[in-house]
Scaffold this motif. Structure first.
Motif, mmCIF file in Angstrom:
data_model
loop_
_atom_site.group_PDB
_atom_site.id
_atom_site.type_symbol
_atom_site.label_atom_id
_atom_site.label_comp_id
_atom_site.label_asym_id
_atom_site.label_seq_id
_atom_site.Cartn_x
_atom_site.Cartn_y
_atom_site.Cartn_z
ATOM 1 N N THR A 15 8.848 -18.635 21.245
ATOM 2 C CA THR A 15 9.288 -18.443 19.707
ATOM 3 C C THR A 15 8.276 -18.952 18.565
ATOM 4 N N VAL A 16 7.390 -19.822 18.997
ATOM 5 C CA VAL A 16 6.509 -20.431 17.970
ATOM 6 C C VAL A 16 5.310 -19.507 17.665
ATOM 7 N N LEU A 17 4.784 -18.645 18.954
ATOM 8 C CA LEU A 17 3.845 -17.635 18.704
ATOM 9 C C LEU A 17 4.356 -16.576 17.861
ATOM 10 N N TYR A 18 5.604 -16.115 18.104
ATOM 11 C CA TYR A 18 6.295 -15.086 17.091
ATOM 12 C C TYR A 18 6.489 -15.402 15.847
ATOM 13 N N GLN A 19 6.640 -16.709 15.638
ATOM 14 C CA GLN A 19 6.838 -17.196 14.219
ATOM 15 C C GLN A 19 5.607 -17.076 13.354
ATOM 16 N N ALA A 20 4.499 -17.663 14.121
ATOM 17 C CA ALA A 20 2.952 -17.554 13.582
ATOM 18 C C ALA A 20 2.725 -16.218 13.218
ATOM 19 N N LYS A 21 3.177 -15.171 14.066
ATOM 20 C CA LYS A 21 2.908 -13.711 13.666
ATOM 21 C C LYS A 21 3.497 -13.468 12.460
ATOM 22 N N ALA A 22 4.857 -13.644 12.465
ATOM 23 C CA ALA A 22 5.592 -13.429 11.386
ATOM 24 C C ALA A 22 5.190 -14.226 9.966
ATOM 25 N N ASP A 23 4.444 -15.330 10.325
ATOM 26 C CA ASP A 23 3.811 -15.998 9.027
ATOM 27 C C ASP A 23 2.662 -15.254 8.570
ATOM 28 N N GLY A 24 2.195 -14.327 9.137
ATOM 29 C CA GLY A 24 1.175 -13.463 8.641
ATOM 30 C C GLY A 24 -0.249 -14.001 9.329
ATOM 31 N N TYR A 25 -0.234 -14.712 10.565
ATOM 32 C CA TYR A 25 -1.437 -15.380 10.914
ATOM 33 C C TYR A 25 -2.075 -14.078 11.927
ATOM 34 N N GLU A 26 -3.384 -14.219 12.107
ATOM 35 C CA GLU A 26 -4.088 -13.714 13.283
ATOM 36 C C GLU A 26 -3.966 -14.442 14.439
ATOM 37 N N CYS A 27 -3.323 -14.305 15.616
ATOM 38 C CA CYS A 27 -3.105 -15.315 16.464
ATOM 39 C C CYS A 27 -3.726 -15.317 17.485
ATOM 40 N N TYR A 28 -4.374 -16.554 18.011
ATOM 41 C CA TYR A 28 -5.162 -17.082 19.081
ATOM 42 C C TYR A 28 -4.430 -17.958 19.857
ATOM 43 N N ALA A 29 -4.120 -17.430 21.219
ATOM 44 C CA ALA A 29 -3.208 -18.421 22.174
ATOM 45 C C ALA A 29 -4.220 -19.061 23.114
ATOM 46 N N ILE A 30 -3.679 -20.329 23.250
ATOM 47 C CA ILE A 30 -4.321 -21.297 24.300
ATOM 48 C C ILE A 30 -3.273 -21.751 25.446
ATOM 49 N N SER A 31 -3.639 -21.604 26.706
ATOM 50 C CA SER A 31 -2.642 -22.173 27.546
ATOM 51 C C SER A 31 -3.451 -23.332 28.588
ATOM 52 N N PHE A 32 -2.886 -23.871 29.114
ATOM 53 C CA PHE A 32 -3.394 -24.883 30.160
ATOM 54 C C PHE A 32 -2.955 -24.983 31.648
ATOM 55 N N ASP A 33 -4.001 -24.733 32.465
ATOM 56 C CA ASP A 33 -3.988 -24.932 33.878
ATOM 57 C C ASP A 33 -4.246 -26.543 34.254
ATOM 58 N N TYR A 34 -3.281 -27.508 34.287
ATOM 59 C CA TYR A 34 -3.785 -28.973 34.454
ATOM 60 C C TYR A 34 -3.356 -29.040 35.807
ATOM 61 N N GLN A 35 -3.017 -28.107 36.530
ATOM 62 C CA GLN A 35 -2.987 -28.581 38.255
ATOM 63 C C GLN A 35 -1.463 -28.912 38.063
ATOM 64 N N ASN A 53 0.443 -9.322 21.292
ATOM 65 C CA ASN A 53 -0.804 -8.647 21.094
ATOM 66 C C ASN A 53 -1.547 -9.551 20.245
ATOM 67 N N VAL A 54 -1.921 -10.677 21.089
ATOM 68 C CA VAL A 54 -2.525 -11.876 20.211
ATOM 69 C C VAL A 54 -3.942 -11.272 20.245
ATOM 70 N N LYS A 55 -4.666 -11.861 19.300
ATOM 71 C CA LYS A 55 -6.340 -11.498 19.412
ATOM 72 C C LYS A 55 -7.060 -12.049 20.547
ATOM 73 N N GLU A 56 -6.532 -13.055 21.103
ATOM 74 C CA GLU A 56 -7.519 -13.649 22.197
ATOM 75 C C GLU A 56 -6.567 -14.667 22.694
ATOM 76 N N HIS A 57 -6.523 -14.846 24.339
ATOM 77 C CA HIS A 57 -5.753 -15.907 24.924
ATOM 78 C C HIS A 57 -6.814 -16.606 26.007
ATOM 79 N N GLN A 58 -6.996 -17.983 25.519
ATOM 80 C CA GLN A 58 -7.705 -18.904 26.431
ATOM 81 C C GLN A 58 -6.879 -19.529 27.478
#
Length: 229
Positions: A15-35, A53-58
């Protein structure tokens, strides 16, 4: 404008990602594999990032199993199951991962400053019955001060802003917001247990199912058990 979004693949962070999009930001997502206990949530994070359709997903990998301290990083600890909401609100549960959001925000801050972003979005919620200490307003305020003092951008008067759209929302309100924003719930994942089908009995599943039911909506995920309390 650029924003980094901490994306777990769950209901809140999606939901936060889609809110950032709605707020007009170019979105870069970051996720964590912490075992963590399972990788299923990372599959959802990838799916949500693609849908948005994020710009980049790390995806950042590190190992928190080495010292455990949580049912999400230590398989010898049983996940809480079949708990009612009142039980969940009594104390901080064993699913709390020590200092996890501090670690996540630090990685997110580094990424944000490296790409010259203006904001970092995180789906913390102070009303969630889990009551995690690193999801509360005073914690976020303290970390915002760290962002100001600990970065070049901050010292030059361009502090990266921590944005917490959900911090004061009930789970039902988060779902309503997500519906307005077009979040694909079928791609998200909330279950602590992992697997091909959500368990339906862990705290996270119980809270999610109860919120959808309170709104008179069907959760599109499949569950082994939907007898929430």
């Amino acid at each position: 404008m650029k924003a980094v979004i901490l994306l777990s693949g769950g209901l809140d962070s999606s939901t936060v990602l889609y809110q950032a999009k709605a707020d007009g930001y170019e979105c870069y997502a970051i996720s964590f594999d912490y075992q963590q206990r399972h990788r299923r949530e990372l599959q959802s994070a990838d799916a949500i990032a693609r849908c948005a359709n994020v710009k980049e997903h790390q995806v950042v990998s590190f190992d928190l199993r080495q010292w455990g301290g949580s049912a999400l990083t230590d398989d010898s600890m049983d996940l809480p199951e079949h708990r009612c909401v009142d039980q969940m609100s009594q104390d901080i549960p064993i699913t709390y991962v020590p200092a996890r959001n501090t670690i996540f925000l630090s990685f997110g801050l580094s990424y944000a400053e490296a790409i010259d972003a203006q904001a970092l979005y995180i789906g913390v919620n102070a009303l969630d019955y889990s009551g995690y200490p690193d999801c509360r307003p005073d914690y976020i305020q303290a970390m915002q001060h760290v962002f100001e003092l600990g970065t070049k951008q901050g010292r030059e008067g361009q502090t990266i802003k921590i944005v917490t759209p959900l911090i004061d929302l009930k789970k039902t309100a988060i779902i309503e917001l997500g519906n307005q924003l077009g979040v694909p719930w079928e791609q998200t994942w909330s279950c602590y247990a992992g697997g091909d089908v959500a368990c339906g009995v862990c705290d996270s599943c119980q809270l999610r199912l109860a919120a959808f039911a309170e709104l008179g909506l069907n959760d599109p995920l499949l569950y082994q058990n939907q007898n929430f309390r």
